[in-house]
Motif scaffolding. Structure first.
Motif, PDB file in Angstrom:
ATOM      1  N   ALA A   1     -74.001 -58.960  22.075  1.00  0.00           N
ATOM      2  CA  ALA A   1     -74.055 -58.838  23.372  1.00  0.00           C
ATOM      3  C   ALA A   1     -73.134 -59.777  24.028  1.00  0.00           C
ATOM      4  O   ALA A   1     -72.602 -60.732  23.411  1.00  0.00           O
ATOM      5  CB  ALA A   1     -75.444 -59.422  23.571  1.00  0.00           C
TER       6      ALA A   1
ATOM      7  N   LEU B   1     -85.389 -53.879  21.010  1.00  0.00           N
ATOM      8  CA  LEU B   1     -84.023 -53.442  21.665  1.00  0.00           C
ATOM      9  C   LEU B   1     -84.097 -53.079  22.906  1.00  0.00           C
ATOM     10  O   LEU B   1     -83.253 -53.225  23.713  1.00  0.00           O
ATOM     11  CB  LEU B   1     -83.451 -51.996  20.581  1.00  0.00           C
ATOM     12  CG  LEU B   1     -83.080 -52.364  19.086  1.00  0.00           C
ATOM     13  CD1 LEU B   1     -82.645 -51.031  18.557  1.00  0.00           C
ATOM     14  CD2 LEU B   1     -81.952 -53.528  19.168  1.00  0.00           C
TER      15      LEU B   1
ATOM     16  N   PRO C   1     -84.141 -46.476  24.984  1.00  0.00           N
ATOM     17  CA  PRO C   1     -83.569 -46.197  23.321  1.00  0.00           C
ATOM     18  C   PRO C   1     -84.814 -46.174  22.492  1.00  0.00           C
ATOM     19  O   PRO C   1     -85.622 -46.600  22.571  1.00  0.00           O
ATOM     20  CB  PRO C   1     -82.756 -47.515  23.319  1.00  0.00           C
ATOM     21  CG  PRO C   1     -83.484 -48.533  24.075  1.00  0.00           C
ATOM     22  CD  PRO C   1     -84.195 -47.811  25.404  1.00  0.00           C
TER      23      PRO C   1
ATOM     24  N   VAL D   1     -79.655 -57.208  29.254  1.00  0.00           N
ATOM     25  CA  VAL D   1     -78.271 -57.217  29.385  1.00  0.00           C
ATOM     26  C   VAL D   1     -77.742 -56.515  30.665  1.00  0.00           C
ATOM     27  O   VAL D   1     -77.149 -56.758  31.498  1.00  0.00           O
ATOM     28  CB  VAL D   1     -77.759 -56.610  28.116  1.00  0.00           C
ATOM     29  CG1 VAL D   1     -75.970 -56.345  28.447  1.00  0.00           C
ATOM     30  CG2 VAL D   1     -77.707 -57.411  26.861  1.00  0.00           C
ATOM     31  N   ARG D   2     -78.504 -55.407  31.069  1.00  0.00           N
ATOM     32  CA  ARG D   2     -78.380 -54.658  32.242  1.00  0.00           C
ATOM     33  C   ARG D   2     -78.682 -55.337  33.296  1.00  0.00           C
ATOM     34  O   ARG D   2     -78.042 -55.294  34.544  1.00  0.00           O
ATOM     35  CB  ARG D   2     -79.434 -53.450  32.144  1.00  0.00           C
ATOM     36  CG  ARG D   2     -79.005 -52.493  33.042  1.00  0.00           C
ATOM     37  CD  ARG D   2     -80.268 -51.243  33.206  1.00  0.00           C
ATOM     38  NE  ARG D   2     -81.412 -51.928  33.652  1.00  0.00           N
ATOM     39  CZ  ARG D   2     -81.635 -52.025  34.917  1.00  0.00           C
ATOM     40  NH1 ARG D   2     -80.954 -51.688  36.023  1.00  0.00           N
ATOM     41  NH2 ARG D   2     -82.727 -52.750  35.463  1.00  0.00           N
TER      42      ARG D   2
ATOM     43  N   THR E   1     -72.760 -56.086  28.446  1.00  0.00           N
ATOM     44  CA  THR E   1     -72.584 -55.263  27.524  1.00  0.00           C
ATOM     45  C   THR E   1     -73.535 -55.513  26.176  1.00  0.00           C
ATOM     46  O   THR E   1     -73.594 -56.583  25.694  1.00  0.00           O
ATOM     47  CB  THR E   1     -71.306 -54.798  26.954  1.00  0.00           C
ATOM     48  OG1 THR E   1     -70.700 -55.938  26.312  1.00  0.00           O
ATOM     49  CG2 THR E   1     -70.546 -54.290  28.339  1.00  0.00           C
ATOM     50  N   LEU E   2     -73.933 -54.347  25.665  1.00  0.00           N
ATOM     51  CA  LEU E   2     -75.112 -54.764  24.243  1.00  0.00           C
ATOM     52  C   LEU E   2     -74.643 -53.393  23.283  1.00  0.00           C
ATOM     53  O   LEU E   2     -74.368 -52.552  23.711  1.00  0.00           O
ATOM     54  CB  LEU E   2     -76.233 -54.438  24.544  1.00  0.00           C
ATOM     55  CG  LEU E   2     -77.225 -54.787  23.327  1.00  0.00           C
ATOM     56  CD1 LEU E   2     -77.176 -55.902  22.610  1.00  0.00           C
ATOM     57  CD2 LEU E   2     -78.595 -54.518  23.749  1.00  0.00           C
ATOM     58  N   ASP E   3     -74.203 -54.060  22.165  1.00  0.00           N
ATOM     59  CA  ASP E   3     -73.889 -52.946  20.964  1.00  0.00           C
ATOM     60  C   ASP E   3     -74.678 -53.248  20.023  1.00  0.00           C
ATOM     61  O   ASP E   3     -74.576 -54.269  19.318  1.00  0.00           O
ATOM     62  CB  ASP E   3     -72.315 -53.036  20.595  1.00  0.00           C
ATOM     63  CG  ASP E   3     -71.899 -52.198  19.591  1.00  0.00           C
ATOM     64  OD1 ASP E   3     -72.458 -51.247  19.509  1.00  0.00           O
ATOM     65  OD2 ASP E   3     -71.015 -52.262  18.917  1.00  0.00           O
ATOM     66  N   THR E   4     -75.415 -52.384  19.563  1.00  0.00           N
ATOM     67  CA  THR E   4     -76.243 -52.501  18.308  1.00  0.00           C
ATOM     68  C   THR E   4     -75.951 -51.257  17.266  1.00  0.00           C
ATOM     69  O   THR E   4     -75.878 -50.047  17.707  1.00  0.00           O
ATOM     70  CB  THR E   4     -77.777 -52.507  18.637  1.00  0.00           C
ATOM     71  OG1 THR E   4     -78.152 -51.276  19.339  1.00  0.00           O
ATOM     72  CG2 THR E   4     -78.258 -53.537  19.733  1.00  0.00           C
TER      73      THR E   4
ATOM     74  N   PRO F   1     -81.274 -47.165  32.558  1.00  0.00           N
ATOM     75  CA  PRO F   1     -80.950 -46.517  31.316  1.00  0.00           C
ATOM     76  C   PRO F   1     -82.009 -45.840  30.742  1.00  0.00           C
ATOM     77  O   PRO F   1     -83.256 -45.993  30.907  1.00  0.00           O
ATOM     78  CB  PRO F   1     -80.610 -47.617  30.239  1.00  0.00           C
ATOM     79  CG  PRO F   1     -81.433 -48.768  30.877  1.00  0.00           C
ATOM     80  CD  PRO F   1     -81.424 -48.573  32.279  1.00  0.00           C
TER      81      PRO F   1
ATOM     82  N   ARG G   1     -81.666 -54.561  25.994  1.00  0.00           N
ATOM     83  CA  ARG G   1     -80.876 -53.736  26.689  1.00  0.00           C
ATOM     84  C   ARG G   1     -81.315 -53.901  28.228  1.00  0.00           C
ATOM     85  O   ARG G   1     -80.319 -53.984  29.133  1.00  0.00           O
ATOM     86  CB  ARG G   1     -81.011 -52.188  26.264  1.00  0.00           C
ATOM     87  CG  ARG G   1     -80.446 -51.919  25.179  1.00  0.00           C
ATOM     88  CD  ARG G   1     -80.416 -50.315  25.003  1.00  0.00           C
ATOM     89  NE  ARG G   1     -79.492 -49.895  24.019  1.00  0.00           N
ATOM     90  CZ  ARG G   1     -79.845 -49.789  22.873  1.00  0.00           C
ATOM     91  NH1 ARG G   1     -80.842 -50.241  22.343  1.00  0.00           N
ATOM     92  NH2 ARG G   1     -79.015 -49.396  21.943  1.00  0.00           N
ATOM     93  N   GLU G   2     -82.525 -54.495  28.506  1.00  0.00           N
ATOM     94  CA  GLU G   2     -82.866 -54.574  29.691  1.00  0.00           C
ATOM     95  C   GLU G   2     -82.427 -55.863  30.266  1.00  0.00           C
ATOM     96  O   GLU G   2     -81.990 -56.182  31.645  1.00  0.00           O
ATOM     97  CB  GLU G   2     -84.643 -54.614  29.683  1.00  0.00           C
ATOM     98  CG  GLU G   2     -85.001 -53.280  29.940  1.00  0.00           C
ATOM     99  CD  GLU G   2     -84.845 -52.406  31.303  1.00  0.00           C
ATOM    100  OE1 GLU G   2     -84.851 -52.816  32.096  1.00  0.00           O
ATOM    101  OE2 GLU G   2     -84.026 -51.361  30.850  1.00  0.00           O
TER     102      GLU G   2
END
Length: 454
Positions: A426, A398, A450, A405-406, A411-414, A447, A402-403
């Motif tokens: 994503a 994860l 996580p 997508v950033r 955007t990322l939703d998990t 960020p 996130r890296e």
């Protein structure tokens, strides 16, 4: 009778466990550090047992105070007013022993010495315990327990030695025949200080171990994040190097492909080609810094969406029934988006293989004019029970998603699903974002690391 026997057996198992748990919570509250007050919003250890030590010491005072007055007046013939003052001095400071045990000890020690002097001059004290009365010994041992749970070893040794010296002084200059109570108190106080001091040091060692473990976990998360960023940078080097090579070739061949160029245009194209070659050389140096010994052999071309079908087939061979849905008319995708999309799907499927073996998985890729959508959804594991997250893995899944997508400004939703599965969604932009992944002030948005979740 069988059902009653089972219930009795369960009760015998549960009662000791409950007792041990309550005892641990009580000791946690009793050994709270008293050096610095905690912030108002901080959650102190000990929980509901935080006030229990005050209650216990209050009960000791309630019992010891009247008994001490009664013993001094009846057995030692001490006047009532003097007996009351001595009893208060010897017992009431126990209430402050939770937070200020050393100050309470000075007061109690002074009260005990005054009591020894007061009982020595009375005729009724003949044959009685002296210089310490029985109630004095009980209260003093309670105070020693509070001291042992709060103070350092050097302080405890000093308190113990002072206790012995005071008793020895009464032995050297006897105001009354001694029955050895000073030796008894000296031994018992040493035992009490040793036991409670050992408990305090053991709890401090456990606290330091937890703190060190927390620091290690934070450092591990930070190292994981940095390693993933370095890996992403190595992969993006190939994408950027390809575009720079195209620029170099086009700039070198433009004067030969386009007829009638003026000399200024020839020089401009030569400058562009030279700058592109210098940029490629600098990128190679940067890549040499980013590559470690373990990654020195990475020379394969970077994958993209065209290899998703092979990735899904490999996942099926690993025992995960996976399906892939790709749009029919998916056009060319920018190189960074193409690589990031593949890696996101790869990490999501790897998590399914590790943490949800045998779970049905659906990989879906969709696209519109501005964004590329990626959705990976898995159901419950085939065994019907979720496996515990592996603690020995690298934990890059994860974090890497996130890296990436950033980096692209997407955007990322998990998160877990109600049926026991997991979802990774994503959304990556297909057009360049003029602001990039930066904030309104132009500073990169970094960020928080996580927590890895299956």
């Amino acid at each position: 009778m069988g059902g009653q026997d089972v219930r009795r057996a369960r009760l015998r198992v549960q009662v000791p466990d409950t007792g041990r748990r309550l005892a641990r919570e009580f000791w946690a509250a009793l050994t709270l550090p008293a050096q610095a007050p905690a912030p108002p919003d901080a959650k102190r250890p000990g929980g509901r047992w935080e006030k229990a030590p005050y209650v216990v010491l209050f009960l000791f005072v309630v019992v010891l105070l009247p008994v001490t007055v009664n013993v001094l007046t009846r057995d030692y013939a001490v006047p009532g007013g003097v007996a009351g003052a001595l009893a208060v001095t010897q017992t009431a400071p126990l209430l402050m022993a939770v937070t200020r045990p050393l100050q309470a000890w000075w007061i109690v020690l002074g009260g005990n010495v005054a009591g020894a002097v007061a009982t020595a001059v009375t005729a009724s004290s003949v044959g009685r315990s002296w210089p310490w009365t029985p109630m004095t010994i009980v209260g003093y041992l309670v105070l020693m327990a509070c001291l042992g749970l709060r103070e350092k070893r050097r302080t405890l040794v000093a308190v113990w030695l002072v206790t012995g010296v005071v008793g020895f002084v009464f032995e050297l200059f006897p105001l009354h025949p001694s029955d050895g109570s000073h030796l008894l108190l000296f031994v018992l106080s040493g035992v009490m200080l040793t036991l409670t001091g050992a408990l305090r040091e053991r709890r401090e060692a456990q606290r330091r171990l937890v703190e060190q473990k927390t620091i290690s976990e934070a450092e591990r998360s930070r190292r994981t994040l940095l390693e993933e960023r370095a890996r992403i940078a190595r992969e993006l080097h190939d994408v950027v190097a390809h575009h720079m090579s195209v620029i170099t070739v086009q700039a070198d061949s433009a004067p030969y492909r386009i007829a009638g160029l003026p000399p200024q245009a020839w020089e401009e194209f030569a400058t562009i080609a030279s700058g592109a070659r210098e940029s490629l050389a600098e990128m190679r140096r940067l890549l040499a810094v980013l590559r470690s010994e373990d990654t020195a052999g990475e020379r394969a071309p970077q994958p993209g969406l065209d290899r998703l079908q092979q990735l899904v087939e490999a996942t099926v061979r690993a025992g995960v029934p996976a399906r892939l849905s790709l749009p029919a008319g998916l056009g060319p995708v920018p190189g960074t988006v193409d690589l990031s999309a593949y890696r996101i799907v790869q990490e999501a499927l790897s998590n399914v293989v590790r943490h949800a073996p045998g779970a049905e998985t659906h990989v879906s890729v969709s696209a519109d004019q501005d964004h590329l959508g990626i959705l990976v959804v898995n159901g419950r594991p085939f065994s019907g029970a979720r496996r515990r997250l592996e603690s020995s893995g690298t934990g890059h899944g994860l974090v890497g998603m996130r890296e990436r997508v950033r980096l692209l400004g997407g955007t990322l939703d998990t998160g877990p699903l109600p049926d026991g599965g997991f979802r990774v969604a994503a959304r990556l932009p297909l057009t360049a974002d003029p602001d990039g992944p930066s904030g309104a002030d132009g500073a990169p948005r970094v960020p928080d690391v996580p927590e890895e979740t299956p």
